[in-house]
Each structure stands twice: as structure tokens, then as C-alpha cells.
Design a protein around this motif. Structure first.
Motif, PDB file in Angstrom:
ATOM      1  N   VAL D 115     -15.852  -0.343  -7.581  1.00 41.01           N
ATOM      2  CA  VAL D 115     -14.609   0.113  -6.964  1.00 41.01           C
ATOM      3  C   VAL D 115     -14.814   1.462  -6.273  1.00 41.01           C
ATOM      4  O   VAL D 115     -14.462   1.615  -5.104  1.00 41.01           O
ATOM      5  CB  VAL D 115     -13.467   0.135  -8.007  1.00 41.01           C
ATOM      6  N   PRO D 116     -15.435   2.465  -6.935  1.00 37.00           N
ATOM      7  CA  PRO D 116     -15.648   3.729  -6.223  1.00 37.00           C
ATOM      8  C   PRO D 116     -16.515   3.597  -4.983  1.00 37.00           C
ATOM      9  O   PRO D 116     -16.184   4.166  -3.935  1.00 37.00           O
ATOM     10  CB  PRO D 116     -16.327   4.630  -7.269  1.00 37.00           C
ATOM     11  N   THR D 118     -16.951   1.070  -3.059  1.00 36.11           N
ATOM     12  CA  THR D 118     -16.219   0.337  -2.029  1.00 36.11           C
ATOM     13  C   THR D 118     -15.207   1.260  -1.342  1.00 36.11           C
ATOM     14  O   THR D 118     -15.105   1.304  -0.110  1.00 36.11           O
ATOM     15  CB  THR D 118     -15.502  -0.867  -2.658  1.00 36.11           C
ATOM     16  N   LEU D 119     -14.463   2.008  -2.146  1.00 40.30           N
ATOM     17  CA  LEU D 119     -13.446   2.900  -1.592  1.00 40.30           C
ATOM     18  C   LEU D 119     -14.064   4.054  -0.795  1.00 40.30           C
ATOM     19  O   LEU D 119     -13.567   4.414   0.279  1.00 40.30           O
ATOM     20  CB  LEU D 119     -12.584   3.473  -2.722  1.00 40.30           C
ATOM     21  N   GLU D 122     -15.460   2.797   2.590  1.00 46.29           N
ATOM     22  CA  GLU D 122     -14.335   2.532   3.495  1.00 46.29           C
ATOM     23  C   GLU D 122     -13.779   3.849   4.052  1.00 46.29           C
ATOM     24  O   GLU D 122     -13.474   3.974   5.241  1.00 46.29           O
ATOM     25  CB  GLU D 122     -13.271   1.814   2.668  1.00 46.29           C
ATOM     26  N   GLY D 186     -17.026  -0.738   2.650  1.00 48.13           N
ATOM     27  CA  GLY D 186     -16.268  -1.841   2.076  1.00 48.13           C
ATOM     28  C   GLY D 186     -17.147  -2.914   1.461  1.00 48.13           C
ATOM     29  O   GLY D 186     -16.675  -3.983   1.088  1.00 48.13           O
ATOM     30  N   ALA D 214     -14.834   9.933  -6.117  1.00 53.60           N
ATOM     31  CA  ALA D 214     -13.660   9.098  -5.859  1.00 53.60           C
ATOM     32  C   ALA D 214     -12.419   9.661  -6.535  1.00 53.60           C
ATOM     33  O   ALA D 214     -11.311   9.577  -5.992  1.00 53.60           O
ATOM     34  CB  ALA D 214     -13.909   7.660  -6.317  1.00 53.60           C
ATOM     35  N   THR D 217     -10.947  12.183  -4.230  1.00 53.13           N
ATOM     36  CA  THR D 217     -10.721  11.828  -2.822  1.00 53.13           C
ATOM     37  C   THR D 217      -9.293  11.357  -2.587  1.00 53.13           C
ATOM     38  O   THR D 217      -8.760  10.563  -3.351  1.00 53.13           O
ATOM     39  CB  THR D 217     -11.713  10.721  -2.390  1.00 53.13           C
ATOM     40  N   ARG D 218      -8.708  11.851  -1.496  1.00 46.09           N
ATOM     41  CA  ARG D 218      -7.352  11.405  -1.117  1.00 46.09           C
ATOM     42  C   ARG D 218      -7.530  10.195  -0.202  1.00 46.09           C
ATOM     43  O   ARG D 218      -7.613  10.328   1.014  1.00 46.09           O
ATOM     44  CB  ARG D 218      -6.613  12.532  -0.380  1.00 46.09           C
ATOM     45  N   PHE D 219      -7.596   9.029  -0.793  1.00 49.60           N
ATOM     46  CA  PHE D 219      -7.780   7.816   0.002  1.00 49.60           C
ATOM     47  C   PHE D 219      -6.531   7.533   0.832  1.00 49.60           C
ATOM     48  O   PHE D 219      -5.422   7.861   0.429  1.00 49.60           O
ATOM     49  CB  PHE D 219      -8.076   6.622  -0.907  1.00 49.60           C
ATOM     50  N   ALA D 220      -6.751   6.917   2.000  1.00 43.68           N
ATOM     51  CA  ALA D 220      -5.611   6.535   2.838  1.00 43.68           C
ATOM     52  C   ALA D 220      -4.723   5.592   2.035  1.00 43.68           C
ATOM     53  O   ALA D 220      -5.220   4.680   1.375  1.00 43.68           O
ATOM     54  CB  ALA D 220      -6.112   5.846   4.107  1.00 43.68           C
ATOM     55  N   PRO D 221      -3.397   5.805   2.061  1.00 50.67           N
ATOM     56  CA  PRO D 221      -2.502   4.976   1.254  1.00 50.67           C
ATOM     57  C   PRO D 221      -2.601   3.507   1.638  1.00 50.67           C
ATOM     58  O   PRO D 221      -2.712   3.180   2.823  1.00 50.67           O
ATOM     59  CB  PRO D 221      -1.103   5.512   1.584  1.00 50.67           C
ATOM     60  N   PHE D 222      -2.590   2.651   0.652  1.00 52.38           N
ATOM     61  CA  PHE D 222      -2.583   1.204   0.879  1.00 52.38           C
ATOM     62  C   PHE D 222      -1.126   0.785   1.003  1.00 52.38           C
ATOM     63  O   PHE D 222      -0.324   1.001   0.090  1.00 52.38           O
ATOM     64  CB  PHE D 222      -3.239   0.495  -0.303  1.00 52.38           C
ATOM     65  N   GLU D 223      -0.805   0.185   2.164  1.00 53.95           N
ATOM     66  CA  GLU D 223       0.603  -0.161   2.385  1.00 53.95           C
ATOM     67  C   GLU D 223       0.833  -1.654   2.516  1.00 53.95           C
ATOM     68  O   GLU D 223       1.910  -2.074   2.918  1.00 53.95           O
ATOM     69  CB  GLU D 223       1.137   0.625   3.578  1.00 53.95           C
ATOM     70  N   GLY D 224      -0.183  -2.418   2.157  1.00 56.58           N
ATOM     71  CA  GLY D 224      -0.001  -3.860   2.118  1.00 56.58           C
ATOM     72  C   GLY D 224      -0.359  -4.542   3.411  1.00 56.58           C
ATOM     73  O   GLY D 224      -0.330  -5.748   3.506  1.00 56.58           O
TER      74      GLY D 224
END
Lengths: 224, 224, 224, 224
Positions: D115-116, D118-119, D122, D186, D214, D217-224
Motif C-alpha cells: 500500500v505505501p 503504491t501510494l 502514484e 501505482g 507515507a 505524505t499528504r496524498f491527493a484526496p480520493f473522491e471516488g
């Protein structure tokens, strides 16, 4: 997979003819439990013995899945109803398993609860679901050949009315023939595949991607 | 469950009559430890042998629960006091176990420390607790039949005064007859059930839902 | 604990006299590795054979701790220097172990890397450390009898100069006699106890509380 | 399954000549799977038998890595092409393994999904990568002797065109001779080492540090 059309009562009552499938399903459930996806009595799991009419081996009600043994599985038919000779109650959600198999021809249906899938379902139920795209792991889903595919994960509103829910699931499957899984909000993932092994891989892939998505999601604050 | 009223000294001193319960409890504690819920010497666990008067098998003081064996359990009675013949000290919190059993008739009381339950207790102690609603997993708690139920998780302020804490717990149980668990702030979860197996399921369900809630909670920043 | 002052060369070269301690240490390291605290070749671990002069069994350099066996341990003395007869290199940090034992009389020193302890050390190095208070788990640290105690966790700046670091650690220990652990920024936790079992419990307690604190900490954003 | 045509009979006709390497690789893959880094059919793993010309033992296509056995490995040569006699398909990414070995002389190449990783891939693909500095764990990477080193982790854009990706990887390796790993956005981590054991350590170190990064890190928000 056993493919006889008419199972004599004695072969239903006894477990011998289905022993290999029972043991295979228990091994997979043990793996899912080890991942933390069957906490409490959560989760239900089936293997398809026959598609026409639908005949499944499914976890019976109220068993802690970490301790599932071959004797904790039972035979159900269409509508998730126990076949003649079965004396225990199937999982409450057996009707969903039967409906999925009847509509898709799946070889196995696996339902798990995970923290990410519970949170994502709760969060996206208003939008009816969410899309996963750009992840190489998506190629592990049957039918997906590139990370540039977009896989929509429908989220249905949870309900205790299994018949109504079955109808909703059937309608969903009719509109999305390539679907391999969906979420029930606050309730978990239903995933399936052509075989038990494929269904198991699909669960792992969905759950991996759910964790990726969950770590990027701004969930509504919990205020008690 | 053993239900004799008067245990001869020789049956208390020897462990044979309670061997099955000792082994069952040790197996459950091993599972809880594997989840990371008994780190250090944290946690204490009991099985009820008798309800009237209260007689419990409980973990003795100072044992690392991951290595718990049948010989690390001892008999206590009302108030968590060791029965005649016992030479070791019970868990400091044995009085809480006795009080919970005496008030609810529980078959087993399990106390675990987890990161989510510690953080949530600390965060919500001012409000006296928090409510979980909308989660299908709530149906795993005895008495809950729908995800639309609301389960309140009381949070009590922690204390080293076990007698005072027992009284507070008794008062809490008197006002909430359907309760299956509560938190001590910064200290962990106390959960119980009619049997050891049910108590174990309840712990798993609470901890799963605590992790869901914790991932949505804006905890006060830790500034050292 | 073996307490002979002068170990004949043959007793150093052979491992028989120290076999029980070697096996006990390997069992503990296996547990720590199972928690994910010895990834790569990270971590080093010692058991005290003698305090005056200092004589320790310690992990040798470059071994993957998950696979640690009794033959991967060696004898070092004051300053972390191999005793006569040892042919392999000890962990680079053996000098720290010797200094901690020499100053505190510890029975075992355990050094682990975890994600929380790495992040917290990095975050709080400018402040020289951080305090943990209000957690019941603090009572698992020897000398702490209430959750209302405050335990300060010093954070020292990391260095490749082991001699300088040893001096700094000695100074720290002199000013804080009740100390059971400290962090090296970006490097991990050093914890100890009167015995191997106590040191192991201390590591688990510190790491549990570090995870609680880390989940509440606003770490500086990682921007690549 | 090995079923060779042109190669020394004693080296390949049976699996015996490569049995030790097959078993060693399977043991390492089991460890990686236990960490959750081979979910679904994700991941591919090789051990170098020969460098000139390149000859590798590599996981075949479509196997769930948690169940990998010695018979699930096959021989490939330059370009990741199966050697004469092999009847099964290698991992789709065998060409990348061959290219890495051909350019660096690595003894083993391990590709995992976490998971880390991959994130982070990306998130940082637009910048071409990210740097890790200040972490003592960096010293576990061959060639790094201090925590003050800076290790750049390149992130390449993912592609289904293995030939194009191989060329890109070759160009990257040419410009960064000390490199031990890179990410495909990814898609996951490719790491290697002079031996299987070193490659395994490198994977663990990278993944540990990815989790540290990770969590900040401020990952870009997942909005669906």
C-alpha cells in the motif's frame, strides 16, 4: 466441482461427495480470517456445486469463521434455502449468494468485512459507489488487462430485508455484466469469481485497493 | 461450566476439575495476544465457574499474556479476592471482573488494550462515551438485530482505586442492562458475554468498530 | 545468569555455558521480528552475563534478525569490544549496550526499529524528547505505579560516531536514573530492564504507546 | 515445469541442479507474502543463475505467490524469454528482471506491491521520484554507510509495453549506478541485490522507509 444434477438425499446428508470442496473453502476462509476479514461472526462464504438449479455449499449461521471446519458448511439452493435434509440455518445472507451465482454463474462468492471496505462503503453510499483507476493490481481482476482501466465499485445501501436486497443485487448485476464485486454500505464486500481460487484473488485485490483508497479519503469526522 | 457450591480445598489446590476451562481461556487469550491486544503485561481475562456466589478463574498478576498457560490462572471470589488455598496474586483488576459477573451474570469477562480503544477512550472521556451506529458488525453483539441500532460505549475515567472503580462500574451496569462493554479512558476495553466464546466475539466486534471509528476521529494533536 | 569472573578461552569459544541465555534471547528476538521491529538487518539485542566487568552476549553484525540463531551471538566486554577468542564482528552499536549495562546494571538491552518510533524520534529531536502521560500501559514500566505518572522519552540526535554517542548516553543515564528507554532520532528505540523478560515487556509497552502518540502527531509533511 | 532441450542435461533436465535456489526463492517469497506484499497474483521474483548470458529462475505467470512452490518457477534468458524446453509462461515482467540483471549483475530481483509503495509511486510520479534521508535504516542498503546519505527512489510511469519499459529502466540504471530499487507508479517496487538475501533485505528496508514516508505524505484526496 461436482456437476451432478440430482443429488440423492444420502449424498446431501452425508458430506463425503463434497469433502474436497468443503476443505478447499475452509482453507480459503482460514486465509481470509488471518487477514482480519472475518472478525466476530462476520463474513459468509460459498462454493458453487451446481448452477442449474443453483446449489451451493455455504457457511452456516453463527459460526466464528476463524474456526470454520468442513462440518460447518451446508447445502442451499435457489433463494438461499436449505436443501432437504439440512437441519441447520444457513448464513442470513445465503439468498445473496444464490442470487449472485444464479445471475453470473460464479463458482464462489466470498463476503468479508474489513475496516477499509466498511469505511469506504459508508462514505460513498450517497454517490452509489466509487471508481478505482490507474492501479496495476486492477489487472488481477478477471477481464481487466491494463492499469488504465476504470473499475467501478457499486455501493448499495444496507438492509435487513434479504429479499429486497437480492432484487437490488440482481438489478445491479444485470446492468454491469463485468462486475466482480460490490459493497454494502457499512457492511462489507461481496466478491466472486469463476472458481474459488479466482474469487479469493479478487477479494485480495479489492481489499488491497480499498486500503490504498481509504488512506487517501477524507472520511467524515467521527464525533461520538 | 462447573456449578458446585462448595469446592473442597483439594479441588481448588489441584487444577484438574477446572482444566477444560483453563485451556479454553488460554486458547482465547493466545488469539487476543496474536491480535496485539495484550502487549507488555496488559490485559486480564476471566471465565466464570459459579455465579452465586461469584467464583472465577482469572489471570494472575504480572504474567505476559502471550505466554499464558493453564497454571497462570487462579480462583477468585466476590470482590476479586483469592479463594482459600490460592497463594499468588490475581490481576489487580479482579474486583472489576467479579463485579461485572455478579451484576450481569456474564460467563466470561475479557479486558484488552488496543491502540484504537486507548485513543478513543482518551478522546471521549469528557463526553462519557460515544455511540456506534449503522454498522452491520453491531449485529454480532448479543441482543442487536439490525445495523440501524445504536450502541453506546461508555467511557469511565481511569483510577487506581479498584473499589471506587467497581462501584462506578456497578452503577453503570445498573443503568444499562443491555451493555456488553465499556472503556476505561487510556486503559482499554472491558467486554463480556454469556460464554467465553461470546465474550471473545464481542471483543473482536468492538475492536473492529473502534478501528473504524478511530480512523475517522480527529484526535487532539500530540505535542510531546 | 552466569557470574564467573574469568571465563577460560575454551568456555568462550564453545557456547555450552551460555546456551540457555542464547536460546532465550533468540526466542525474544523472534517475537520482536514477528512484530516487524527488525526489518532488514535492523536492531541489536544483548543479554548481560556479568556486570563487573561488563560481559554481554550480543547479536553479531549483519545478521537478519528474523533468522537469528544461538550461533549468531557473541561475547563482548566493556566498550562493546569482542572478548579474546571471538572472531566475528559485533553489532556496530555494541558500545551502547555496554555503556547502558555498565551505568544501569541492566540485565538486557534491546534495540528495535519501528515506524512509530522512527517518526516520533525524527519529529521530537529538536525538543530533546517527549512525555507520555495518562496511559495505564505506563504501569508496565518498572517503577511506574499509576497512569498519572509522566514518563519522559529522551530523543538523542543520531550519529555514526559510537564513542561520542556512548558518552552522550552515559550523560543522559546519569541525569535520569529511572529511565528505561530512549530514542535515537530516525534510528529507533533502546530499551532495557533488569532481566530479558522485563526488557521485552518494556519494548512492547513503549512501542504500543509510541503508536498511540504517532496516530495523534502532526508529522511534518513529506515532500520528496 | 522444466522440460529442456538445449542446455547441459545435468544442469537442467531435472530440477535437481537448481533445487536449492528454487527452495531458497520460495522461502523468501513466503516471507514477502506474509508481509502482505503479494496480494492477489501481484509480485514477481527471480534468482540469477547466470549473468553472461542472462539466465534466471523466475516465477511463472498467474500463480498466487502465497502458494508458490519450486515447480512454479521457470528458466528465462535475455529479454525475459523462456529458454528452450519451457512450456509455461513467465511473469509478464520477466523482461524487466532480465534487463536489471543484465545491466547491474544483480543476483536477485524482487518485485512487490505494498500500500505505501503504491501510494508513493502514484503521488510522486510527476516529480520522477523522491528522496529518503536521515534514516538509519538506509545503512541497510548496500553502499550506504551513514544515515546522512540521501537515497533517491526513482518513480517511472507505468506501462503495459514491456519492451518500452525495459528500455526506460535500462536508461535509468545507466544514469544511477548505485541504485538498488525504483518504483513503477501505482504498480510497486523493483528492488535487487548481489544475492537473494541482500535483495530481500533491500525490499524490507525500502518498504519500512516507504511506510515512514507515507505516514507523513499528504496524498491527493480520493473522491471516488
Amino acid at each position: 466441482m461436482v456437476t451432478t444434477r440430482h443429488l440423492p438425499i444420502e449424498e446431501i446428508a452425508g458430506q463425503d461427495a463434497t469433502r474436497p470442496q468443503r476443505e478447499a473453502l475452509c482453507r480459503v476462509v482460514a486465509e481470509l480470517a488471518a487477514q482480519g476479514w472475518c472478525q466476530g461472526t462476520g463474513g459468509n462464504f460459498s462454493v458453487t456445486l451446481e448452477r442449474e438449479p443453483v446449489r451451493l455449499l455455504i457457511t452456516r449461521s453463527g459460526v466464528h469463521k476463524r474456526y470454520l471446519g468442513p462440518g460447518d458448511l451446508m447445502l442451499v439452493g435457489s433463494g438461499g434455502r436449505p436443501v432437504a435434509g439440512e437441519t441447520v440455518k444457513p448464513s442470513a445472507e445465503a439468498a445473496l449468494h444464490s442470487r449472485i451465482v444464479g445471475t453470473t454463474g460464479a463458482g464462489s462468492v466470498l463476503h468479508v468485512h474489513s475496516v477499509p471496505n466498511t469505511l469506504l462503503g459508508e462514505h460513498f453510499v450517497g454517490k452509489g459507489g466509487f471508481a478505482l483507476r490507474g492501479y496495476e493490481m486492477l489487472k488481477g481482476l478477471e477481464g481487466i488487462t491494463t492499469h488504465e482501466a476504470e473499475v467501478f465499485v457499486p455501493v448499495l445501501r444496507n438492509s435487513q430485508d434479504m429479499d429486497a436486497l437480492s432484487e437490488e443485487v440482481a438489478a445491479l448485476l444485470a446492468t454491469r455484466p463485468g462486475l466482480r464485486g460490490f459493497l454494502l454500505a457499512g457492511h462489507g464486500l461481496y466478491a466472486w469469481g469463476d472458481s474459488l481460487a479466482q474469487a479469493h484473488r479478487h477479494v485480495e485485490i479489492f481489499e488491497f485497493l480499498f486500503e490504498c483508497a481509504a488512506r487517501r479519503t477524507r472520511f467524515a469526522p467521527f464525533e461520538g
